[in-house]
Design a protein around this motif. Sequence first.
Motif, mmCIF file in Angstrom:
data_model
loop_
_atom_site.group_PDB
_atom_site.id
_atom_site.type_symbol
_atom_site.label_atom_id
_atom_site.label_comp_id
_atom_site.label_asym_id
_atom_site.label_seq_id
_atom_site.Cartn_x
_atom_site.Cartn_y
_atom_site.Cartn_z
ATOM 1 N N GLY A 214 14.518 -7.313 -38.180
ATOM 2 C CA GLY A 214 15.580 -6.855 -37.291
ATOM 3 C C GLY A 214 15.061 -6.396 -35.946
ATOM 4 O O GLY A 214 15.578 -6.774 -34.891
ATOM 5 N N ALA A 215 13.995 -5.569 -35.958
ATOM 6 C CA ALA A 215 13.415 -5.086 -34.701
ATOM 7 C C ALA A 215 12.817 -6.230 -33.898
ATOM 8 O O ALA A 215 12.940 -6.278 -32.667
ATOM 9 C CB ALA A 215 12.350 -4.025 -34.990
ATOM 10 N N THR A 216 12.173 -7.185 -34.583
ATOM 11 C CA THR A 216 11.580 -8.328 -33.897
ATOM 12 C C THR A 216 12.641 -9.188 -33.229
ATOM 13 O O THR A 216 12.497 -9.588 -32.059
ATOM 14 C CB THR A 216 10.778 -9.191 -34.893
ATOM 15 N N LEU A 217 13.713 -9.481 -33.952
ATOM 16 C CA LEU A 217 14.785 -10.304 -33.394
ATOM 17 C C LEU A 217 15.461 -9.601 -32.215
ATOM 18 O O LEU A 217 15.749 -10.227 -31.182
ATOM 19 C CB LEU A 217 15.815 -10.625 -34.476
ATOM 20 N N THR A 218 15.714 -8.308 -32.372
ATOM 21 C CA THR A 218 16.380 -7.569 -31.299
ATOM 22 C C THR A 218 15.483 -7.458 -30.074
ATOM 23 O O THR A 218 15.940 -7.624 -28.937
ATOM 24 C CB THR A 218 16.770 -6.165 -31.789
ATOM 25 N N THR A 219 14.194 -7.174 -30.289
ATOM 26 C CA THR A 219 13.253 -7.111 -29.171
ATOM 27 C C THR A 219 13.161 -8.456 -28.473
ATOM 28 O O THR A 219 13.085 -8.538 -27.237
ATOM 29 C CB THR A 219 11.856 -6.681 -29.659
ATOM 30 N N GLY A 220 13.166 -9.537 -29.265
ATOM 31 C CA GLY A 220 13.135 -10.879 -28.681
ATOM 32 C C GLY A 220 14.334 -11.143 -27.791
ATOM 33 O O GLY A 220 14.194 -11.677 -26.676
ATOM 34 N N MET A 221 15.516 -10.763 -28.252
ATOM 35 C CA MET A 221 16.717 -10.959 -27.436
ATOM 36 C C MET A 221 16.687 -10.067 -26.198
ATOM 37 O O MET A 221 17.131 -10.464 -25.115
ATOM 38 C CB MET A 221 17.966 -10.660 -28.270
ATOM 39 N N PHE A 222 16.155 -8.867 -26.346
ATOM 40 C CA PHE A 222 16.024 -7.963 -25.200
ATOM 41 C C PHE A 222 15.097 -8.570 -24.149
ATOM 42 O O PHE A 222 15.374 -8.524 -22.947
ATOM 43 C CB PHE A 222 15.477 -6.613 -25.676
ATOM 44 N N GLU A 223 13.996 -9.180 -24.604
ATOM 45 C CA GLU A 223 13.066 -9.812 -23.674
ATOM 46 C C GLU A 223 13.682 -11.043 -23.024
ATOM 47 O O GLU A 223 13.469 -11.294 -21.828
ATOM 48 C CB GLU A 223 11.775 -10.174 -24.412
ATOM 49 N N LEU A 224 14.456 -11.807 -23.773
ATOM 50 C CA LEU A 224 15.147 -12.956 -23.185
ATOM 51 C C LEU A 224 16.108 -12.498 -22.089
ATOM 52 O O LEU A 224 16.193 -13.116 -21.022
ATOM 53 C CB LEU A 224 15.903 -13.728 -24.267
ATOM 54 N N ALA A 225 16.830 -11.411 -22.374
ATOM 55 C CA ALA A 225 17.772 -10.883 -21.381
ATOM 56 C C ALA A 225 17.056 -10.320 -20.159
ATOM 57 O O ALA A 225 17.654 -10.200 -19.088
ATOM 58 C CB ALA A 225 18.649 -9.798 -22.007
ATOM 59 N N SER A 226 15.762 -9.979 -20.327
ATOM 60 C CA SER A 226 14.968 -9.444 -19.219
ATOM 61 C C SER A 226 14.144 -10.525 -18.532
ATOM 62 O O SER A 226 13.194 -10.217 -17.804
ATOM 63 C CB SER A 226 14.037 -8.340 -19.731
ATOM 64 N N ASP A 227 14.472 -11.795 -18.791
ATOM 65 C CA ASP A 227 13.815 -12.956 -18.180
ATOM 66 C C ASP A 227 12.388 -13.175 -18.667
ATOM 67 O O ASP A 227 11.616 -13.886 -18.031
ATOM 68 C CB ASP A 227 13.815 -12.862 -16.643
ATOM 69 N N GLU A 228 12.023 -12.568 -19.779
ATOM 70 C CA GLU A 228 10.721 -12.847 -20.409
ATOM 71 C C GLU A 228 10.956 -13.959 -21.439
ATOM 72 O O GLU A 228 10.986 -13.724 -22.652
ATOM 73 C CB GLU A 228 10.162 -11.585 -21.066
ATOM 74 N N ILE A 229 11.104 -15.181 -20.953
ATOM 75 C CA ILE A 229 11.559 -16.286 -21.784
ATOM 76 C C ILE A 229 10.561 -16.627 -22.894
ATOM 77 O O ILE A 229 10.931 -16.765 -24.064
ATOM 78 C CB ILE A 229 11.829 -17.544 -20.930
ATOM 79 N N VAL A 230 9.293 -16.758 -22.534
ATOM 80 C CA VAL A 230 8.280 -17.169 -23.507
ATOM 81 C C VAL A 230 8.144 -16.128 -24.615
ATOM 82 O O VAL A 230 8.170 -16.451 -25.808
ATOM 83 C CB VAL A 230 6.932 -17.418 -22.819
ATOM 84 N N SER A 231 8.003 -14.865 -24.236
ATOM 85 C CA SER A 231 7.834 -13.806 -25.221
ATOM 86 C C SER A 231 9.080 -13.659 -26.088
ATOM 87 O O SER A 231 8.984 -13.536 -27.321
ATOM 88 C CB SER A 231 7.529 -12.481 -24.526
ATOM 89 N N GLY A 232 10.238 -13.659 -25.455
ATOM 90 C CA GLY A 232 11.474 -13.501 -26.205
ATOM 91 C C GLY A 232 11.694 -14.632 -27.194
ATOM 92 O O GLY A 232 12.038 -14.404 -28.365
ATOM 93 N N ALA A 233 11.485 -15.868 -26.746
ATOM 94 C CA ALA A 233 11.687 -17.014 -27.628
ATOM 95 C C ALA A 233 10.702 -16.995 -28.792
ATOM 96 O O ALA A 233 11.073 -17.304 -29.934
ATOM 97 C CB ALA A 233 11.544 -18.314 -26.830
ATOM 98 N N SER A 234 9.453 -16.631 -28.518
ATOM 99 C CA SER A 234 8.461 -16.612 -29.595
ATOM 100 C C SER A 234 8.804 -15.561 -30.645
ATOM 101 O O SER A 234 8.632 -15.801 -31.848
ATOM 102 C CB SER A 234 7.066 -16.354 -29.025
ATOM 103 N N ARG A 235 9.313 -14.407 -30.221
ATOM 104 C CA ARG A 235 9.691 -13.375 -31.197
ATOM 105 C C ARG A 235 10.886 -13.830 -32.031
ATOM 106 O O ARG A 235 10.928 -13.596 -33.254
ATOM 107 C CB ARG A 235 10.028 -12.065 -30.490
ATOM 108 N N VAL A 236 11.866 -14.456 -31.409
ATOM 109 C CA VAL A 236 13.039 -14.919 -32.148
ATOM 110 C C VAL A 236 12.640 -15.975 -33.178
ATOM 111 O O VAL A 236 13.090 -15.948 -34.336
ATOM 112 C CB VAL A 236 14.103 -15.475 -31.178
ATOM 113 N N ILE A 237 11.779 -16.906 -32.778
ATOM 114 C CA ILE A 237 11.327 -17.948 -33.707
ATOM 115 C C ILE A 237 10.517 -17.329 -34.843
ATOM 116 O O ILE A 237 10.672 -17.698 -36.017
ATOM 117 C CB ILE A 237 10.489 -19.003 -32.956
#
Length: 415
Positions: A214-237
Motif C-alpha cells: 500500500g505504501a509503495t503504490l501510494t508513494t509511486g502515485m505521489f511521485e508520478l503526480a510530482s513529475d518523477e515519472i521513472v521512480s513513480g512508475a517503477s514503484r507502481v510496477i
Amino acid sequence: MLKDDLMEVTEVPMGLLEFLTKLGKALASAGISVVDITSILKRIASAYHVESEILVFPTMILIKLGEHETAPITAANPKPGLIPLNQVSELYELIYRAEDAAIDPVEGVKCIKRILSEKHLFGPTGMIVGYILFSVGIGLLMQPSLEQLIASGILGALVGTLILFGEKRTKFSVILPVIAALLVSCLFFWGVKAGLVAGSFVMLIPSLAYFLPGATLTTGMFELASDEIVSGASRVIYGAAILLLLLFGVLLGLQIMGLPNQELIVFNSATLGWWAPYLGILIFGIGMYLFMSIRNKDLPWVMLILYVAFIGEQIGNYLVGGFFGGFLGSFLMAVSGTIIEKSEHKTPSFVSILPAFWVLVPGSLGFISLATLAGQNFSASVTSGLLMILTIVSISLGLLVGAVVMEPLKNKKIV
C-alpha cells in the motif's frame, strides 16, 4: 534533474559529497520518496553554500557539487527496504543539524555509520510480539468473528518469525512473500476444512499485511503526480508484482489443501461492534511500536496520526464516499505529520505517517481484487481493481495537496 541558483563558491567542503551520498542512500533504503530525498539533499547543499545537481531514483543516486566541469560527482546504489524507524528518526535529527550547517560533513558521515549500525530497540522477541499485535489490530479493522481474530494472531506469529528469519538473508527475503503467503494460506484453509474458522480471503490480509504494498503504490502515485515519472512508475510496477507474488502463494496453498471455491467467501459479515476498529488502531499502533522499533518519544505522535487518518477517512466516507474518505484521511495525515515535524517535538513526518498507510488499506483492496479473480468472480474482481486504483489516486492526491498546503512551513519552526 534539479538545479539551485546559489552563490558561487571556490571550494566544496571536505566530506560533503560523501555525506550527501551516504545520507541519500540511507533515506532511499528506508523507502522515502525521491521527491523528499532530493529536496533534503539540495537544502543541505544550499546550507553549505554549494551549488548542486542531484538525481534520485529508488535504486540510484547521482550527485554533483559545484558548477565547474571538473566538479566532483558520485553515484550510489541504495537497497530499498524498511529500516528500523528509530534509525530513521535519528537520521532526520542529523538532517535538521545539516540543514543549518551545524555539523561538519566528515563528522556527519561518522554519524550515519553509527546510526545505521544501531540494533532494533526491542530485539527478536519484540519484533514477533509486535507483529502479532500488528495482525490482530488489522484484523479488528475488518470486523471479524472471534475465531478469525484468534487466527489472525496465530498466523501473525508465523509470519513475524519468517520476517525475522529472513531479515539478514538476502536471497531468502526475495521469495519471502511467496513463502509466507503459501504457509499462511495452507494453515488458514486447513482451518476452514476442519471447521475451525469461516472461509474468507479477507482474513488472510492481517497476517500478510506487512507485504501488502500500500505504501509503495501510494508513494509511486505521489511521485508520478510530482513529475518523477521513472521512480513513480517503477514503484507502481514493483507493488503490482508483489501483489501477484502474494496471490501465487495463496493460490498454491488453496490447491495444496484442495478446498473448493464454493467454501470461500470474499467479504466477511461478522461484526464485534462499533468499538472494534478504534481498539484495533490502538493495538495496531502498539504492534508497530514494537515491530518497527519506534522510539518512546515518537510513539504518542504516531498514535495521534493513526487516529487522525482513520477518523478523517471515516468522516469523508460518511459525508461524501470512500474516495473522499481516502483523500481526507491522507490530507489530514500529511498536514498533521508536517506540523508535528516542524514543532518542538521533531518527530519526522515519515515516521509518524508510515503506519497510517496500512490503515488506509490500498494494498488490501488490491489483494481482495486479485482474490476475487482467483475465485472466478470476474465482475467483482474488475470492480475491486478499479476501487483500488481510484483509492490509491485519492490517497496520493491527499498527500500531494497536504504537501502543497504545508510548503510554507518547510523552513519554519512551530513552537
